[in-house]
Design an enzyme around this catalytic site. Structure first.
Site, PDB file in Angstrom:
ATOM      1  N   GLU A 229       7.847  17.709   3.385  1.00 26.01           N
ATOM      2  CA  GLU A 229       7.077  17.595   4.624  1.00 26.01           C
ATOM      3  C   GLU A 229       8.088  17.816   5.740  1.00 26.01           C
ATOM      4  OE1 GLU A 229       6.438  15.237   7.726  1.00 26.01           O
ATOM      5  OE2 GLU A 229       5.577  13.749   6.356  1.00 26.01           O
TER       6      GLU A 229
ATOM      7  N   CYS B  78       6.828  13.093  12.871  1.00 28.26           N
ATOM      8  CA  CYS B  78       6.474  14.490  12.609  1.00 28.26           C
ATOM      9  C   CYS B  78       5.063  14.771  13.114  1.00 28.26           C
ATOM     10  CB  CYS B  78       6.582  14.787  11.124  1.00 28.26           C
ATOM     11  SG  CYS B  78       5.648  13.647  10.150  1.00 28.26           S
TER      12      CYS B  78
HETATM   13  N1  NDP Z   1       9.424  16.541  10.885  1.00 23.76           N
HETATM   14  C1  NDP Z   1       9.878  15.411  10.446  1.00 23.76           C
HETATM   15  O1  NDP Z   1       9.159  14.603   9.895  1.00 23.76           O
HETATM   16  C2  NDP Z   1      11.304  15.076  10.598  1.00 23.76           C
HETATM   17  C3  NDP Z   1      12.179  15.988  11.117  1.00 23.76           C
HETATM   18  N2  NDP Z   1      13.486  15.694  11.242  1.00 23.76           N
HETATM   19  C4  NDP Z   1      14.413  16.728  11.778  1.00 23.76           C
HETATM   20  O2  NDP Z   1      15.597  16.725  11.019  1.00 23.76           O
HETATM   21  C5  NDP Z   1      16.732  16.633  11.849  1.00 23.76           C
HETATM   22  C6  NDP Z   1      17.834  15.904  11.112  1.00 23.76           C
HETATM   23  O3  NDP Z   1      17.345  14.662  10.678  1.00 23.76           O
HETATM   24  P1  NDP Z   1      17.489  14.106   9.231  1.00 23.76           P
HETATM   25  O4  NDP Z   1      16.564  13.001   9.131  1.00 23.76           O
HETATM   26  O5  NDP Z   1      18.898  13.819   8.903  1.00 23.76           O
HETATM   27  O6  NDP Z   1      16.897  15.235   8.281  1.00 23.76           O
HETATM   28  P2  NDP Z   1      17.597  16.232   7.296  1.00 23.76           P
HETATM   29  O7  NDP Z   1      16.555  17.148   6.826  1.00 23.76           O
HETATM   30  O8  NDP Z   1      18.802  16.839   7.880  1.00 23.76           O
HETATM   31  O9  NDP Z   1      18.093  15.309   6.085  1.00 23.76           O
HETATM   32  C7  NDP Z   1      17.185  14.585   5.272  1.00 23.76           C
HETATM   33  C8  NDP Z   1      17.804  14.335   3.907  1.00 23.76           C
HETATM   34  O10 NDP Z   1      17.934  15.585   3.223  1.00 23.76           O
HETATM   35  C9  NDP Z   1      19.304  15.822   2.883  1.00 23.76           C
HETATM   36  N3  NDP Z   1      19.572  17.237   3.107  1.00 23.76           N
HETATM   37  C10 NDP Z   1      19.386  17.912   4.255  1.00 23.76           C
HETATM   38  N4  NDP Z   1      19.729  19.208   4.091  1.00 23.76           N
HETATM   39  C11 NDP Z   1      20.134  19.338   2.820  1.00 23.76           C
HETATM   40  C12 NDP Z   1      20.617  20.446   2.058  1.00 23.76           C
HETATM   41  N5  NDP Z   1      20.767  21.654   2.589  1.00 23.76           N
HETATM   42  N6  NDP Z   1      20.950  20.224   0.769  1.00 23.76           N
HETATM   43  C13 NDP Z   1      20.825  18.994   0.225  1.00 23.76           C
HETATM   44  N7  NDP Z   1      20.384  17.912   0.907  1.00 23.76           N
HETATM   45  C14 NDP Z   1      20.042  18.083   2.186  1.00 23.76           C
HETATM   46  C15 NDP Z   1      20.098  14.937   3.806  1.00 23.76           C
HETATM   47  O11 NDP Z   1      21.328  14.587   3.234  1.00 23.76           O
HETATM   48  P3  NDP Z   1      22.643  14.403   4.108  1.00 23.76           P
HETATM   49  O12 NDP Z   1      22.225  13.772   5.388  1.00 23.76           O
HETATM   50  O13 NDP Z   1      23.502  13.559   3.286  1.00 23.76           O
HETATM   51  O14 NDP Z   1      23.157  15.776   4.322  1.00 23.76           O
HETATM   52  C16 NDP Z   1      19.197  13.736   3.968  1.00 23.76           C
HETATM   53  O15 NDP Z   1      19.359  12.859   2.876  1.00 23.76           O
HETATM   54  C17 NDP Z   1      16.186  15.969  13.086  1.00 23.76           C
HETATM   55  O16 NDP Z   1      16.938  16.251  14.220  1.00 23.76           O
HETATM   56  C18 NDP Z   1      14.829  16.538  13.173  1.00 23.76           C
HETATM   57  O17 NDP Z   1      14.893  17.791  13.801  1.00 23.76           O
HETATM   58  C19 NDP Z   1      13.947  14.480  10.805  1.00 23.76           C
HETATM   59  C20 NDP Z   1      13.101  13.512  10.291  1.00 23.76           C
HETATM   60  C21 NDP Z   1      11.700  13.750  10.139  1.00 23.76           C
HETATM   61  O1  AKG Z   2       2.730   9.267  12.073  1.00 17.18           O
HETATM   62  C1  AKG Z   2       2.968   8.664  11.024  1.00 17.18           C
HETATM   63  O2  AKG Z   2       2.512   7.548  10.777  1.00 17.18           O
HETATM   64  C2  AKG Z   2       3.804   9.295   9.955  1.00 17.18           C
HETATM   65  C3  AKG Z   2       4.682  10.344  10.513  1.00 17.18           C
HETATM   66  C4  AKG Z   2       5.542  10.988   9.508  1.00 17.18           C
HETATM   67  O3  AKG Z   2       5.158  11.209   8.386  1.00 17.18           O
HETATM   68  C5  AKG Z   2       6.878  11.380   9.927  1.00 17.18           C
HETATM   69  O4  AKG Z   2       7.196  11.253  11.102  1.00 17.18           O
HETATM   70  O5  AKG Z   2       7.659  11.811   9.060  1.00 17.18           O
END
Ligand code: NDP
Ligand code: AKG
Length: 520
Positions: free
Chosen positions: A262, A299
């Protein structure tokens, strides 16, 4: 706090350590966490594989009891869990207490789902030995667990989308052992919850290998986990780059596996003319409430708003701008997320007009909300404007008319949600937009705001790419269990060899579709 990670019930210490960080102060938190390596991934996956056959054939009742025990053990941690999560994420107490209730409620919901039995997908076609020109066999279908699942904890929901969050709850409910890759932004919270899961496993007498957690910063650990041959599916919530990287790794395996990622969504909100005429100011204020909730780190955040240009849309923007000017700066989850947010705001500044920002930051890693406006032609010409900015930033798009809104909506990527605000006379335009929104989004709302996903039977928290990597699935709600099940058909097997789910007499009391009729 014990910083050793857990493999199949055993606490593991290593020479390499890392620390958690308090984003509110920008300083390391006392206590060290042991970094896992590829050998630990291997051990965790081997233990998961060894536990799989016994775990997947536990009764639905046994797994339901186990999920309830996990919920109780999480509650039993009490205040230290909330305290630790507050320190590691900067999220406020009320939000984390609510999230804990959502997490335990979700585990208990899946206990109910298991007892209700529809998840097993039992379908029986009786044999037709006298059928001409050929007899029909006895055909019985049930769904079984896919195998060990890798779960990536999300940074923005340290409880509900992390170690014992939706992906773990659904995988365990399905009968899949879980290996969690902890998010490095909340290592202490992760290990506290991992300990609760392990205690529940011991209390329920289940194989310890059904749960392990590995931890440490850097991509290598997660990549090794997704590559491991014992892993048969992946659950992920996070960035688009991260999700797509994991999909690529999973597809490049000798045995490709599904990744339920997601990722990113801007969640378009359409303010129809009747709604704007009736309540532009109220909509502007409520919109800012949804935009700034949790520093916009959802998200489901409303990152894109459409309206037909004119005095009513101006009233909406003025009200939103006034509410935004009062919005307090809020701590963001990590320094990297804060930096990425400011970079996203710069990208919007380059292509759209700034309407206003929230109050100025009063400390490090504080997100300052931002609102922009532009016209629909600019959005069509510059798709960068409609890429997710993770945090409290949004863009109001002024369209000439409803047809132009429809044209821009058709150009959008897949979304988790799409929202319509309706008033007098808006039913017809809404009806015209619905087929477009259905093609774009997993959830369509009327007169609400997309943040805050209900954990319920009818929920869909999914959507076409890049909202998710698999538009047929949801990561929240009862149907999330289906990601980790697969159908198997048994043809003409003697009753004594059949699993209980599909034996004559229905010993598990599961709902069944027998010759097309629903029975129990
Ligand atoms: N749309 C959404 O729901 C969300 C979006 N984000 C976005 O993600 C950005 C960074 O946030 P973050 O939460 O750290 O999300 P990331 O996607 O960067 O990381 C999430 C997890 O995936 C791992 N991971 C990421 N890239 C890789 C890869 N290429 N290979 C293997 N493992 C990987 C990370 O490990 P490690 O950190 O150890 O590298 C971490 O455990 C935010 O600035 C935002 O833009 C974040 C949270 C939710
Ligand atoms: O809005 C929510 O309750 C969930 C949002 C979500 O899944 C996220 O931010 O990753």
């Amino acid at each position: 706090m014990d910083g050793r990670f857990l493999i199949a019930g055993e606490r593991i210490a290593t020479a390499r350590r890392f620390q958690g960080c308090n984003p509110a102060a920008g300083v390391a938190i006392e206590g060290e966490f042991h970094v896992s390596g590829p050998d630990h991934v291997d051990r965790a996956c081997a233990a998961a594989d060894a536990a799989f056959d016994a775990f997947r054939e536990t009764s639905p009742q046994a797994r339901a009891d186990f999920l309830e025990a996990v919920a109780s053990h999480i509650e039993a941690i009490g205040e230290p869990l909330v305290e630790r999560a507050m320190q590691e994420t900067g999220l406020p107490r009320a939000r984390l207490e609510g999230e804990r209730a959502r997490t335990t409620g979700q585990l208990r919901l899946f206990a109910q789902v298991l007892r209700a039995g529809r998840w097993a997908g039992v379908v029986i076609d009786s044999p037709l030995p006298a059928r001409q020109p050929l007899p029909r066999s006895d055909l019985r279908q049930r769904r079984i667990a896919v195998g060990p699942v890798a779960v990536f904890g999300a940074s923005n929901f340290p409880l509900a989308f992390s170690v014992a969050g939706g992906d773990t709850a659904t995988a365990l409910a399905a009968g899949c052992p879980v290996v969690v890759k902890a998010h490095p932004a909340h290592p202490g919270t992760s290990l506290l919850v991992a300990g609760a899961i392990d205690m529940a496993i011991a209390a329920c007498g289940l194989p310890r290998g059904i749960f392990s957690i590995v931890q440490g910063p850097g991509n290598d650990l997660g990549a090794a986990l997704v590559r491991h041959p014992a892993i048969k599916a992946v659950g992920f919530t996070g960035s688009r780059n991260g999700g797509l990287a994991l999909v690529a790794i999973a597809q490049a395996r000798p045995e490709p596996i599904p990744v339920y990622a997601e990722m990113s969504s801007v969640n378009p909100v359409i303010l129809l003319p009747g709604a704007l005429a009736e309540r532009a100011e109220a909509l502007g204020t409520a919109f800012v409430g949804s935009l700034t909730m949790g520093s916009g780190q959802f998200c489901t955040n409303p990152g894109l708003v459409f309206g037909v240009e004119g005095a009513d849309l101006d009233r909406f923007v003025a009200a939103a701008s006034a509410a935004l000017a009062e919005a307090q700066p809020q701590v963001m989850l990590t320094q990297a997320i804060h930096v990425a947010f400011e970079r996203g705001v710069e990208t919007l500044s380059a292509g759209a007009a700034l309407v206003g920002r929230g109050r100025a930051p009063d400390g490090c890693n504080r997100g300052q909300a931002a609102l922009f406006t532009t016209d629909a032609d600019a959005v069509i010409a510059n798709p960068e404007l409609v890429h997710e900015v993770f945090g409290a930033a949004s863009l109001v798009v002024r369209a000439r008319d409803l047809d132009q809104i429809a044209r821009v909506l058709r150009t959008l990527e897949g979304q988790l949600t799409a929202t319509l605000h309706l008033g007098e006379g808006d039913a017809e335009p809404a009806r015209a937009l619905l087929p477009i929104l259905e093609r774009k989004a997993g959830r369509i709302l009327a007169n609400g705001w997309p943040t805050g996903v209900e954990v319920a039977h009818a929920m869909v928290h999914g959507g076409p790419w890049p909202a998710t990597s698999d538009p047929r699935s949801t990561s929240v709600g009862s149907a999330a269990i289906e990601r980790f099940l697969r159908p198997v058909c048994y043809q003409d097997l003697p009753d004594a060899l059949l699993p209980d789910a599909i034996r004559d007499g229905n010993p598990l009391g599961l709902p069944r579709l027998v010759d097309g009729e629903l029975t129990r």
